[in-house]
Motif scaffolding. Structure first.
Motif, PDB file in Angstrom:
ATOM      1  N   ALA A  41       0.832  -1.204   0.000  1.00 18.85           N
ATOM      2  CA  ALA A  41       0.000   0.000   0.000  1.00 18.85           C
ATOM      3  C   ALA A  41       0.868   1.257   0.000  1.00 18.85           C
ATOM      4  CB  ALA A  41      -0.927   0.003   1.211  1.00 18.85           C
ATOM      5  N   GLN A  42       1.947   1.244   0.784  1.00 20.63           N
ATOM      6  CA  GLN A  42       2.839   2.396   0.811  1.00 20.63           C
ATOM      7  C   GLN A  42       3.487   2.620  -0.548  1.00 20.63           C
ATOM      8  OE1 GLN A  42       5.102   0.944   4.253  1.00 20.63           O
ATOM      9  NE2 GLN A  42       4.822   2.967   5.151  1.00 20.63           N
ATOM     10  N   ILE A  43       3.914   1.542  -1.182  1.00 18.60           N
ATOM     11  CA  ILE A  43       4.550   1.670  -2.495  1.00 18.60           C
ATOM     12  C   ILE A  43       3.555   2.193  -3.521  1.00 18.60           C
ATOM     13  CG2 ILE A  43       5.605   0.364  -4.383  1.00 18.60           C
ATOM     14  CD1 ILE A  43       6.847  -1.446  -2.206  1.00 18.60           C
ATOM     15  N   ALA A  44       2.338   1.660  -3.502  1.00 12.63           N
ATOM     16  CA  ALA A  44       1.326   2.067  -4.477  1.00 12.63           C
ATOM     17  C   ALA A  44       0.925   3.528  -4.291  1.00 12.63           C
ATOM     18  CB  ALA A  44       0.106   1.163  -4.362  1.00 12.63           C
ATOM     19  N   TYR A  45       0.603   3.911  -3.066  1.00 12.29           N
ATOM     20  CA  TYR A  45       0.182   5.289  -2.820  1.00 12.29           C
ATOM     21  C   TYR A  45       1.317   6.282  -3.068  1.00 12.29           C
ATOM     22  CZ  TYR A  45      -4.294   3.930  -0.785  1.00 12.29           C
ATOM     23  OH  TYR A  45      -5.553   3.435  -0.576  1.00 12.29           O
ATOM     24  N   GLY A  46       2.512   5.937  -2.633  1.00 14.04           N
ATOM     25  CA  GLY A  46       3.646   6.833  -2.846  1.00 14.04           C
ATOM     26  C   GLY A  46       3.969   7.008  -4.314  1.00 14.04           C
ATOM     27  N   SER A  47       3.966   5.909  -5.086  1.00 11.83           N
ATOM     28  CA  SER A  47       4.265   5.990  -6.514  1.00 11.83           C
ATOM     29  C   SER A  47       3.198   6.772  -7.263  1.00 11.83           C
ATOM     30  CB  SER A  47       4.378   4.587  -7.110  1.00 11.83           C
ATOM     31  OG  SER A  47       5.424   3.886  -6.503  1.00 11.83           O
ATOM     32  N   ALA A  48       1.934   6.500  -6.946  1.00 12.14           N
ATOM     33  CA  ALA A  48       0.844   7.228  -7.601  1.00 12.14           C
ATOM     34  C   ALA A  48       0.924   8.719  -7.291  1.00 12.14           C
ATOM     35  CB  ALA A  48      -0.497   6.656  -7.167  1.00 12.14           C
ATOM     36  N   THR A  49       1.266   9.043  -6.063  1.00 14.90           N
ATOM     37  CA  THR A  49       1.385  10.452  -5.684  1.00 14.90           C
ATOM     38  C   THR A  49       2.496  11.128  -6.470  1.00 14.90           C
ATOM     39  OG1 THR A  49       0.574   9.973  -3.466  1.00 14.90           O
ATOM     40  CG2 THR A  49       1.798  12.017  -3.750  1.00 14.90           C
ATOM     41  N   LEU A  88       6.670  14.772  -1.680  1.00 16.96           N
ATOM     42  CA  LEU A  88       5.251  14.549  -1.414  1.00 16.96           C
ATOM     43  C   LEU A  88       4.919  13.056  -1.410  1.00 16.96           C
ATOM     44  CD1 LEU A  88       2.528  15.947  -0.954  1.00 16.96           C
ATOM     45  CD2 LEU A  88       2.251  16.033  -3.427  1.00 16.96           C
ATOM     46  N   GLY A  89       5.518  12.307  -2.325  1.00 21.95           N
ATOM     47  CA  GLY A  89       5.303  10.859  -2.359  1.00 21.95           C
ATOM     48  C   GLY A  89       5.819  10.174  -1.109  1.00 21.95           C
ATOM     49  N   LEU A  90       6.978  10.600  -0.623  1.00 20.92           N
ATOM     50  CA  LEU A  90       7.511  10.042   0.624  1.00 20.92           C
ATOM     51  C   LEU A  90       6.603  10.360   1.810  1.00 20.92           C
ATOM     52  CD1 LEU A  90      11.336  10.725   0.271  1.00 20.92           C
ATOM     53  CD2 LEU A  90      10.186   8.512   0.327  1.00 20.92           C
ATOM     54  N   ALA A  91       6.070  11.577   1.834  1.00 20.19           N
ATOM     55  CA  ALA A  91       5.180  11.961   2.929  1.00 20.19           C
ATOM     56  C   ALA A  91       3.904  11.130   2.913  1.00 20.19           C
ATOM     57  CB  ALA A  91       4.851  13.450   2.831  1.00 20.19           C
ATOM     58  N   VAL A  92       3.351  10.898   1.727  1.00 21.22           N
ATOM     59  CA  VAL A  92       2.132  10.087   1.622  1.00 21.22           C
ATOM     60  C   VAL A  92       2.416   8.650   2.036  1.00 21.22           C
ATOM     61  CG1 VAL A  92       0.487   9.111  -0.029  1.00 21.22           C
ATOM     62  CG2 VAL A  92       0.999  11.545  -0.078  1.00 21.22           C
ATOM     63  N   ALA A  93       3.530   8.089   1.582  1.00 18.48           N
ATOM     64  CA  ALA A  93       3.878   6.707   1.951  1.00 18.48           C
ATOM     65  C   ALA A  93       4.086   6.580   3.455  1.00 18.48           C
ATOM     66  CB  ALA A  93       5.120   6.264   1.201  1.00 18.48           C
ATOM     67  N   ALA A  94       4.710   7.564   4.061  1.00 19.45           N
ATOM     68  CA  ALA A  94       4.915   7.526   5.511  1.00 19.45           C
ATOM     69  C   ALA A  94       3.587   7.648   6.254  1.00 19.45           C
ATOM     70  CB  ALA A  94       5.855   8.641   5.936  1.00 19.45           C
ATOM     71  N   VAL A 108       0.655   6.639   5.164  1.00 21.82           N
ATOM     72  CA  VAL A 108      -0.043   5.364   5.028  1.00 21.82           C
ATOM     73  C   VAL A 108       0.546   4.350   5.999  1.00 21.82           C
ATOM     74  CG1 VAL A 108      -0.454   3.403   3.473  1.00 21.82           C
ATOM     75  CG2 VAL A 108      -0.768   5.733   2.653  1.00 21.82           C
ATOM     76  N   GLY A 109       1.857   4.350   6.168  1.00 16.20           N
ATOM     77  CA  GLY A 109       2.510   3.425   7.086  1.00 16.20           C
ATOM     78  C   GLY A 109       2.177   3.698   8.536  1.00 16.20           C
ATOM     79  N   MET A 110       1.991   4.937   8.903  1.00 20.10           N
ATOM     80  CA  MET A 110       1.669   5.275  10.281  1.00 20.10           C
ATOM     81  C   MET A 110       0.228   4.908  10.614  1.00 20.10           C
ATOM     82  SD  MET A 110       3.594   8.933  10.634  1.00 20.10           S
ATOM     83  CE  MET A 110       2.739   9.314  12.131  1.00 20.10           C
ATOM     84  N   ARG A 111      -0.649   4.934   9.630  1.00 20.50           N
ATOM     85  CA  ARG A 111      -2.051   4.671   9.863  1.00 20.50           C
ATOM     86  C   ARG A 111      -2.324   3.179   9.999  1.00 20.50           C
ATOM     87  NH1 ARG A 111      -5.503   6.464   5.152  1.00 20.50           N
ATOM     88  NH2 ARG A 111      -4.954   4.407   4.412  1.00 20.50           N
ATOM     89  N   SER A 112      -1.585   2.329   9.313  1.00 20.88           N
ATOM     90  CA  SER A 112      -1.866   0.892   9.254  1.00 20.88           C
ATOM     91  C   SER A 112      -1.766   0.181  10.610  1.00 20.88           C
ATOM     92  CB  SER A 112      -0.945   0.220   8.249  1.00 20.88           C
ATOM     93  OG  SER A 112      -1.216   0.711   6.970  1.00 20.88           O
ATOM     94  N   PRO A 113      -0.706   0.340  11.400  1.00 22.21           N
ATOM     95  CA  PRO A 113      -0.608  -0.432  12.642  1.00 22.21           C
ATOM     96  C   PRO A 113      -1.727  -0.139  13.628  1.00 22.21           C
ATOM     97  CG  PRO A 113       1.531   0.423  12.058  1.00 22.21           C
ATOM     98  CD  PRO A 113       0.526   1.040  11.119  1.00 22.21           C
ATOM     99  N   ARG A 114      -2.205   1.080  13.679  1.00 16.65           N
ATOM    100  CA  ARG A 114      -3.282   1.392  14.612  1.00 16.65           C
ATOM    101  C   ARG A 114      -4.537   0.622  14.266  1.00 16.65           C
ATOM    102  NH1 ARG A 114      -3.835   7.375  14.255  1.00 16.65           N
ATOM    103  NH2 ARG A 114      -1.693   7.632  13.661  1.00 16.65           N
ATOM    104  N   GLY A 115      -4.848   0.533  12.989  1.00 14.17           N
ATOM    105  CA  GLY A 115      -6.040  -0.194  12.568  1.00 14.17           C
ATOM    106  C   GLY A 115      -5.931  -1.672  12.866  1.00 14.17           C
ATOM    107  N   ARG A 116      -4.762  -2.260  12.639  1.00 10.18           N
ATOM    108  CA  ARG A 116      -4.570  -3.679  12.909  1.00 10.18           C
ATOM    109  C   ARG A 116      -4.594  -3.951  14.402  1.00 10.18           C
ATOM    110  NH1 ARG A 116       0.647  -4.717  10.182  1.00 10.18           N
ATOM    111  NH2 ARG A 116       0.322  -3.153   8.614  1.00 10.18           N
ATOM    112  N   ALA A 117      -3.997  -3.091  15.204  1.00  7.20           N
ATOM    113  CA  ALA A 117      -3.965  -3.304  16.651  1.00  7.20           C
ATOM    114  C   ALA A 117      -5.365  -3.195  17.235  1.00  7.20           C
ATOM    115  CB  ALA A 117      -3.026  -2.300  17.312  1.00  7.20           C
ATOM    116  N   ALA A 118      -6.143  -2.264  16.747  1.00 11.33           N
ATOM    117  CA  ALA A 118      -7.501  -2.101  17.259  1.00 11.33           C
ATOM    118  C   ALA A 118      -8.371  -3.292  16.870  1.00 11.33           C
ATOM    119  CB  ALA A 118      -8.109  -0.807  16.726  1.00 11.33           C
ATOM    120  N   ALA A 119      -8.122  -3.849  15.701  1.00  9.54           N
ATOM    121  CA  ALA A 119      -8.935  -4.974  15.241  1.00  9.54           C
ATOM    122  C   ALA A 119      -8.587  -6.258  15.988  1.00  9.54           C
ATOM    123  CB  ALA A 119      -8.749  -5.174  13.746  1.00  9.54           C
TER     124      ALA A 119
END
Length: 95
Positions: free
Chosen positions: A7-15, A45-51, A53-64
């Motif tokens: 997801a980080q690679i896809a969003y960062g590259s697209a950005t 900007l692509g690096l910021a978006v990828a970062a 996305v990476g920061m958001r993912s663990p919180r969602g998995r931990a909560a689930a």
């Protein structure tokens, strides 16, 4: 340092691609320095978006995966294996 997720690679590259195209079309930059500045800005900007996305993912998995506070937790696997072995040993025809 952990590897980036797909997801980080896809969003960062697209950005990077879309922001570069948008800035080049909007600015109509013709000089090499202008294109270089736009390319570096798009990479940042692509690096910021990828970062992000990476920061958001663990919180969602931990909560689930975190059980509710009143939920019962299963016994560890090694404890249940030991209990099963003791019961099987009592009824075994080999002993």
């Amino acid at each position: 340092m952990p590897r980036p997720t797909p997801a980080q690679i896809a969003y960062g590259s697209a950005t990077v691609v879309f922001s570069t195209l948008a800035m080049l079309l909007l600015s109509q930059a013709g000089s090499g320095i202008g294109v270089a500045v736009i390319a570096l800005t798009a990479l940042a900007l692509g690096l910021a978006v990828a970062a992000a996305v990476g920061m958001r993912s663990p919180r969602g998995r931990a909560a689930a995966t975190t059980p509710p506070s009143g939920a019962r937790t299963p016994a560890p696997a090694h404890a249940s294996r030991a209990a099963a072995g003791a019961v099987a040993g009592e009824h075994s025809l080999h002993g």
